[in-house]
Motif scaffolding. Sequence first.
Motif, PDB file in Angstrom:
ATOM      1  N   CYS A   1       0.842  -1.201   0.000  1.00 15.88           N
ATOM      2  CA  CYS A   1       0.000   0.000   0.000  1.00 15.88           C
ATOM      3  C   CYS A   1       0.873   1.245   0.000  1.00 15.88           C
ATOM      4  CB  CYS A   1      -0.945   0.004   1.204  1.00 15.88           C
ATOM      5  SG  CYS A   1      -0.076  -0.012   2.777  1.00 15.88           S
TER       6      CYS A   1
ATOM      7  N   ALA B   1     -14.575  -3.965  -4.880  1.00 11.88           N
ATOM      8  CA  ALA B   1     -13.771  -3.566  -3.723  1.00 11.88           C
ATOM      9  C   ALA B   1     -14.485  -3.987  -2.453  1.00 11.88           C
ATOM     10  CB  ALA B   1     -13.554  -2.049  -3.708  1.00 11.88           C
TER      11      ALA B   1
ATOM     12  N   LYS C   1     -11.554   2.387   0.496  1.00  9.08           N
ATOM     13  CA  LYS C   1     -12.092   2.164  -0.845  1.00  9.08           C
ATOM     14  C   LYS C   1     -13.104   3.232  -1.276  1.00  9.08           C
ATOM     15  CE  LYS C   1      -9.731  -1.662  -1.207  1.00  9.08           C
ATOM     16  NZ  LYS C   1      -8.552  -1.742  -2.100  1.00  9.08           N
TER      17      LYS C   1
ATOM     18  N   LEU D   1     -12.184   2.700  -9.879  1.00 14.01           N
ATOM     19  CA  LEU D   1     -11.550   2.555  -8.577  1.00 14.01           C
ATOM     20  C   LEU D   1     -11.458   3.953  -7.977  1.00 14.01           C
ATOM     21  CD1 LEU D   1      -8.794   0.443  -7.197  1.00 14.01           C
ATOM     22  CD2 LEU D   1      -8.284   2.881  -7.313  1.00 14.01           C
TER      23      LEU D   1
ATOM     24  N   SER E   1     -10.311   4.603  -4.591  1.00 15.33           N
ATOM     25  CA  SER E   1      -9.636   4.472  -3.301  1.00 15.33           C
ATOM     26  C   SER E   1      -8.876   5.744  -2.921  1.00 15.33           C
ATOM     27  CB  SER E   1      -8.651   3.307  -3.346  1.00 15.33           C
ATOM     28  OG  SER E   1      -9.307   2.092  -3.581  1.00 15.33           O
TER      29      SER E   1
ATOM     30  N   SER F   1      -6.234   5.297  -1.073  1.00 11.79           N
ATOM     31  CA  SER F   1      -4.869   4.781  -1.002  1.00 11.79           C
ATOM     32  C   SER F   1      -4.820   3.403  -1.629  1.00 11.79           C
ATOM     33  CB  SER F   1      -4.426   4.706   0.466  1.00 11.79           C
ATOM     34  OG  SER F   1      -3.228   3.985   0.606  1.00 11.79           O
ATOM     35  N   GLU F   2      -3.754   3.113  -2.346  1.00 13.90           N
ATOM     36  CA  GLU F   2      -3.511   1.797  -2.929  1.00 13.90           C
ATOM     37  C   GLU F   2      -2.012   1.643  -3.129  1.00 13.90           C
ATOM     38  OE1 GLU F   2      -5.453  -0.687  -3.544  1.00 13.90           O
ATOM     39  OE2 GLU F   2      -7.488   0.131  -3.563  1.00 13.90           O
TER      40      GLU F   2
ATOM     41  N   PRO G   1      -3.204  -1.794  -7.295  1.00 10.99           N
ATOM     42  CA  PRO G   1      -4.524  -2.420  -7.209  1.00 10.99           C
ATOM     43  C   PRO G   1      -4.764  -3.394  -8.355  1.00 10.99           C
ATOM     44  CG  PRO G   1      -4.715  -0.160  -7.997  1.00 10.99           C
ATOM     45  CD  PRO G   1      -3.271  -0.371  -7.663  1.00 10.99           C
TER      46      PRO G   1
ATOM     47  N   GLY H   1      -1.102   5.432  -5.489  1.00  5.11           N
ATOM     48  CA  GLY H   1      -0.207   4.309  -5.721  1.00  5.11           C
ATOM     49  C   GLY H   1       0.302   4.261  -7.149  1.00  5.11           C
TER      50      GLY H   1
END
Length: 338
Positions: free
Chosen positions: A69, A158, A164, A228, A230, A232-233, A236, A255
């Motif tokens: 992550c 997710a 998410k 997506l 999110s 934070s990733e 993914p 990410g």
Amino acid sequence: MPCVPPGIEVVDLKMRRGIPSPAAVVRLVRLMHRLRPVVIQTWLYHADFLGLLAARLAGRAPVVWTVRCSDMDLSRYGRLTRLVVRALARLSFLPDVVAVNAEAGRLWHERLGYRPRAWEYLPNGIDTGSFRPDDPARRAWRERLGLGRETVLVGMAARRDPMKDHAGFLDAAARLTGDVAFVLVGTGVDASDPELARLAGAVAKPVHLLGPCMDIPGFFAGLDVAVLVSFSEGFPNVVAEAMACGVPVVATDVGAVAEIIGDTGRIVPPGNPHALALVLTDVVAATPEERRRLGALARARILRHYALPTATERYHALWAQLAGQEERILEKDTPPLP
């Protein structure tokens, strides 16, 4: 467990989620004594801590931590998780390697205080034979949801997790117009969740909250647009899996997402439903031919950069390198035969 290939042993340490267990450490140490691994690779924070402790007690096989992550808001997680992450940052000089699947993950963990002996980039690999365009699956999913021929299906896979941002997805969905429908799958993503049920009820267009899905390749193949959102990733998988199915992706800039998508989809800032709605409006309004063109580019990008053989080669190279180090240590410490 049908998903486990023959010859792979899966052992349950009988730990309860969120509860430290000295007995599980003992079981793991005994398991390591029995198997005598030449390399130990752990996945995610709690396993990194437990695996390092057990490996130290069991012997001296090289240890690889795997972090997945970046830019994670630790305030959204429990006290135990926060304590474990802080401890790992202080102990990060002990494993032989800390592996990341995105440059963003490495930078974020360095900000947390990680100072490993070595970093290793191990990108995720996608099974492009399973995740592929599938017209029968597409028709089956659309029939299951009762969609018309022209309805644009926008979906997200997710689990229910603060990171998410399901609320952000549904906020953006409520702003869209036209012939569009929405579908969400994942553990905890169903109408029994009062917040999700309330937010979905505020969307004028159809919203399907389906919970866990056992057919993720079919699910992605059934979409017109994958999303997506999110906060934070790391890397993914769902983004790359949807792309491998020939589906364009709209995702937040977290990410490795922008690196994965390249110019085959659209990127939006996290935590901004208004920006997400604007981009989704454009993609939904595009012609089916334009979405198919982007989807074909997306699959080609995954085949070129993130196919499973590419990832497995990197794992094999790292394991061979560390196993070679272990063999040299054993040779050095083993007394000569009389």
